[in-house]
Design a protein around this motif. Structure first.
Motif, mmCIF file in Angstrom:
data_model
loop_
_atom_site.group_PDB
_atom_site.id
_atom_site.type_symbol
_atom_site.label_atom_id
_atom_site.label_comp_id
_atom_site.label_asym_id
_atom_site.label_seq_id
_atom_site.Cartn_x
_atom_site.Cartn_y
_atom_site.Cartn_z
ATOM 1 N N THR A 52 0.630 -1.291 0.192
ATOM 2 C CA THR A 52 0.433 0.234 -0.251
ATOM 3 C C THR A 52 0.735 1.274 0.111
ATOM 4 O O THR A 52 0.289 2.428 0.051
ATOM 5 C CB THR A 52 -0.693 -0.194 1.659
ATOM 6 N N MET A 53 2.058 1.002 0.057
ATOM 7 C CA MET A 53 2.692 2.702 0.016
ATOM 8 C C MET A 53 2.975 2.588 -1.889
ATOM 9 O O MET A 53 2.912 1.920 -2.395
ATOM 10 C CB MET A 53 4.662 2.206 0.111
ATOM 11 N N LYS A 54 3.284 4.019 -1.667
ATOM 12 C CA LYS A 54 3.762 4.100 -3.936
ATOM 13 C C LYS A 54 4.927 5.615 -3.122
ATOM 14 O O LYS A 54 5.754 5.969 -1.925
ATOM 15 C CB LYS A 54 3.015 6.099 -4.045
ATOM 16 N N LEU A 59 10.563 3.766 -2.102
ATOM 17 C CA LEU A 59 11.381 3.396 -2.741
ATOM 18 C C LEU A 59 13.050 3.123 -1.664
ATOM 19 O O LEU A 59 13.990 2.134 -1.959
ATOM 20 C CB LEU A 59 12.135 5.125 -3.242
ATOM 21 N N LYS A 60 12.589 3.633 -0.461
ATOM 22 C CA LYS A 60 13.395 3.619 1.101
ATOM 23 C C LYS A 60 13.072 2.856 1.509
ATOM 24 O O LYS A 60 13.706 2.166 3.216
ATOM 25 C CB LYS A 60 14.037 4.506 1.101
ATOM 26 N N PHE A 61 11.868 2.088 1.608
ATOM 27 C CA PHE A 61 11.393 1.294 2.752
ATOM 28 C C PHE A 61 12.095 -0.178 3.242
ATOM 29 O O PHE A 61 12.474 -0.803 1.255
ATOM 30 C CB PHE A 61 9.886 0.370 2.222
ATOM 31 N N LYS A 65 13.356 -3.879 8.801
ATOM 32 C CA LYS A 65 13.221 -3.252 9.454
ATOM 33 C C LYS A 65 12.328 -2.695 9.798
ATOM 34 O O LYS A 65 11.876 -2.862 11.375
ATOM 35 C CB LYS A 65 14.072 -2.014 8.909
ATOM 36 N N ALA A 66 10.627 -2.847 9.367
ATOM 37 C CA ALA A 66 9.764 -2.267 9.451
ATOM 38 C C ALA A 66 9.436 -3.697 10.637
ATOM 39 O O ALA A 66 8.879 -3.756 11.253
ATOM 40 C CB ALA A 66 9.043 -2.218 8.939
#
Length: 107
Positions: A52-54, A59-61, A65-66
């Protein structure tokens, strides 16, 4: 026994955010997406967060780590403070929110 939804909507998880997380339904509003993303972090469902990210955030996700971070905190509550647009007919929407959690004893 049914679990209350982590997003504090007042609904059971299976009737609220779970259909978004498992892909059987798409969030119909910006607020529903925000609630689902909070629930995904609560449930350590980083796959949902990723999909669900744009850009540019995606790009740096780092999923790794999350996931480590989401496991290291105690999720307490989500407060929706305001919404603007973000309905099915809108191309954009904004949600002002506070996500409360404890991390290593801090709020």
């Amino acid at each position: 026994m049914s679990m209350s939804c982590p997003c504090q909507s007042g609904l059971h998880f299976a009737q609220c955010c779970l259909p978004y997380l498992n892909g059987s339904k798409h969030p119909e509003s910006a607020e529903a997406l925000m609630r689902a993303r909070y629930s995904a972090y609560h449930q350590i469902d980083i796959h949902f967060i990723r999909r669900t990210m744009k850009p540019p955030a995606s790009l740096k996700f780092s999923s790794k780590k999350a996931k480590l971070w989401a496991r290291s905190v105690a999720w307490q509550k989500l407060c929706i403070l305001a919404t603007r647009q973000g309905q099915a007919e809108d191309s954009e929407g904004w949600v002002t929110f506070e996500a409360h959690y404890k991390e290593a004893g801090n709020h």
